[in-house]
Write a protein that holds these residues in place. Structure first.
Motif, PDB file in Angstrom:
ATOM      1  N   PRO A  30     -13.816   2.834  14.052  1.00 25.60           N
ATOM      2  CA  PRO A  30     -12.579   2.224  14.545  1.00 25.60           C
ATOM      3  C   PRO A  30     -11.641   1.564  13.833  1.00 25.60           C
ATOM      4  CG  PRO A  30     -14.640   2.079  15.905  1.00 25.60           C
ATOM      5  CD  PRO A  30     -15.087   2.336  14.555  1.00 25.60           C
ATOM      6  N   TYR A  31     -11.993   1.034  12.773  1.00 27.96           N
ATOM      7  CA  TYR A  31     -11.010   0.327  12.263  1.00 27.96           C
ATOM      8  C   TYR A  31     -10.323   0.864  11.010  1.00 27.96           C
ATOM      9  CZ  TYR A  31     -13.617  -3.286  14.721  1.00 27.96           C
ATOM     10  OH  TYR A  31     -14.024  -3.960  15.723  1.00 27.96           O
ATOM     11  N   MET A  32     -10.742   2.212  10.663  1.00 22.41           N
ATOM     12  CA  MET A  32     -10.001   2.952   9.779  1.00 22.41           C
ATOM     13  C   MET A  32      -9.270   4.177  10.357  1.00 22.41           C
ATOM     14  SD  MET A  32     -13.160   3.119   6.780  1.00 22.41           S
ATOM     15  CE  MET A  32     -14.478   3.299   7.974  1.00 22.41           C
ATOM     16  N   ARG A  37     -15.113  10.005  11.534  1.00 21.28           N
ATOM     17  CA  ARG A  37     -16.686   9.884  11.763  1.00 21.28           C
ATOM     18  C   ARG A  37     -17.200   9.753  10.511  1.00 21.28           C
ATOM     19  NH1 ARG A  37     -19.832  14.450  14.024  1.00 21.28           N
ATOM     20  NH2 ARG A  37     -17.988  15.616  13.596  1.00 21.28           N
ATOM     21  N   ILE A  38     -18.446   8.800  10.702  1.00 23.10           N
ATOM     22  CA  ILE A  38     -19.500   8.628   9.569  1.00 23.10           C
ATOM     23  C   ILE A  38     -20.623   8.635   9.953  1.00 23.10           C
ATOM     24  CG2 ILE A  38     -20.339   7.109   7.671  1.00 23.10           C
ATOM     25  CD1 ILE A  38     -17.795   5.781   7.664  1.00 23.10           C
ATOM     26  N   ILE A  58     -16.284  12.163   7.432  1.00 19.22           N
ATOM     27  CA  ILE A  58     -15.350  13.148   7.964  1.00 19.22           C
ATOM     28  C   ILE A  58     -13.800  12.430   8.079  1.00 19.22           C
ATOM     29  CG2 ILE A  58     -14.588  14.925   9.896  1.00 19.22           C
ATOM     30  CD1 ILE A  58     -17.711  14.682  10.310  1.00 19.22           C
ATOM     31  N   ALA A  59     -12.897  12.935   7.280  1.00 22.15           N
ATOM     32  CA  ALA A  59     -11.620  12.330   7.124  1.00 22.15           C
ATOM     33  C   ALA A  59     -10.496  12.919   8.204  1.00 22.15           C
ATOM     34  CB  ALA A  59     -11.125  12.446   5.645  1.00 22.15           C
ATOM     35  N   ARG A  77     -13.975  16.312   4.078  1.00 19.40           N
ATOM     36  CA  ARG A  77     -15.149  15.866   4.458  1.00 19.40           C
ATOM     37  C   ARG A  77     -16.152  15.796   2.996  1.00 19.40           C
ATOM     38  NH1 ARG A  77     -18.231  18.794   8.954  1.00 19.40           N
ATOM     39  NH2 ARG A  77     -16.110  18.658   9.938  1.00 19.40           N
ATOM     40  N   TRP A  78     -16.915  14.720   2.788  1.00 21.61           N
ATOM     41  CA  TRP A  78     -17.863  14.695   1.613  1.00 21.61           C
ATOM     42  C   TRP A  78     -18.845  13.870   2.068  1.00 21.61           C
ATOM     43  CZ3 TRP A  78     -13.142  12.095   2.925  1.00 21.61           C
ATOM     44  CH2 TRP A  78     -13.217  10.614   2.987  1.00 21.61           C
TER      45      TRP A  78
END
Length: 175
Positions: A30-32, A37-38, A58-59, A77-78
């Motif tokens: 939530p701060y990025m 999602r991670i 997931i960017a 995503r990576w």
């Protein structure tokens, strides 16, 4: 091969930042603003003082127009393979992207050091990126453009991560 490096100082003690980034990574999302999602996919603590993690990122990044035909948003995503070594205060990492996986090699180390007389943490994040040249649409200038795009994303994302950790920890200290 491109190298990158960034350093950031956080106003929270090293051990707290270390544990937060290692163990609470999904809570930092939530701060990025550039991460959707991670997901922690695996965690291994078989060796004392060593934690191995596999995290899926997931960017929410925008792809520059010249690259939009090659790099689709769903490919941003990576998988992050990380080995956290307490004794060294280091996290060795390797990233496996979801596109051009066989041609992209990206790895590095994040070093966590005490700063500000123990009240803060200095994180030095560095690594290297290498993309093997390809043929067809991914030849020459397109591969270089992708390399430059990714090289710019990684240290910027690292800085966002550590700022997110600081913001997250700020909310805990204010509570």
């Amino acid at each position: 091969m491109n190298t990158f490096k960034c350093t950031i100082v956080i106003r929270h003690p090293r051990d707290l930042v270390w544990v937060t980034v290692r163990d609470r990574l999904p809570a930092l999302v939530p701060y990025m603003d550039n991460v959707e999602r991670i997901v922690t996919e695996a965690r291994d603590e078989r060796e004392p003082g060593v934690v191995r993690l596999v995290n899926l990122w997931i960017a929410k990044a925008r792809v520059p127009a010249p690259l939009a035909s090659v790099v689709k948003p769903e490919l941003l995503r990576w998988t992050d393979y990380a080995e956290w070594r307490d004794a060294r205060g280091e996290c060795a990492w390797r990233i496996a992207p979801f596109f051009m996986t066989e041609r992209i090699q990206c790895s590095g180390v994040a070093r966590y050091e005490s700063a500000m007389a123990g009240r803060g943490t200095r994180v030095t994040f560095g690594g290297r990126l290498q993309i093997a040249p390809g043929g067809g649409v991914l030849a020459g200038s397109v591969t270089k453009a992708i390399e430059m795009f990714i090289t710019g994303l990684i240290p910027g994302n690292a800085q966002r991560l550590y700022r997110a950790a600081a913001a997250f920890l700020d909310t805990l200290t204010l509570a």
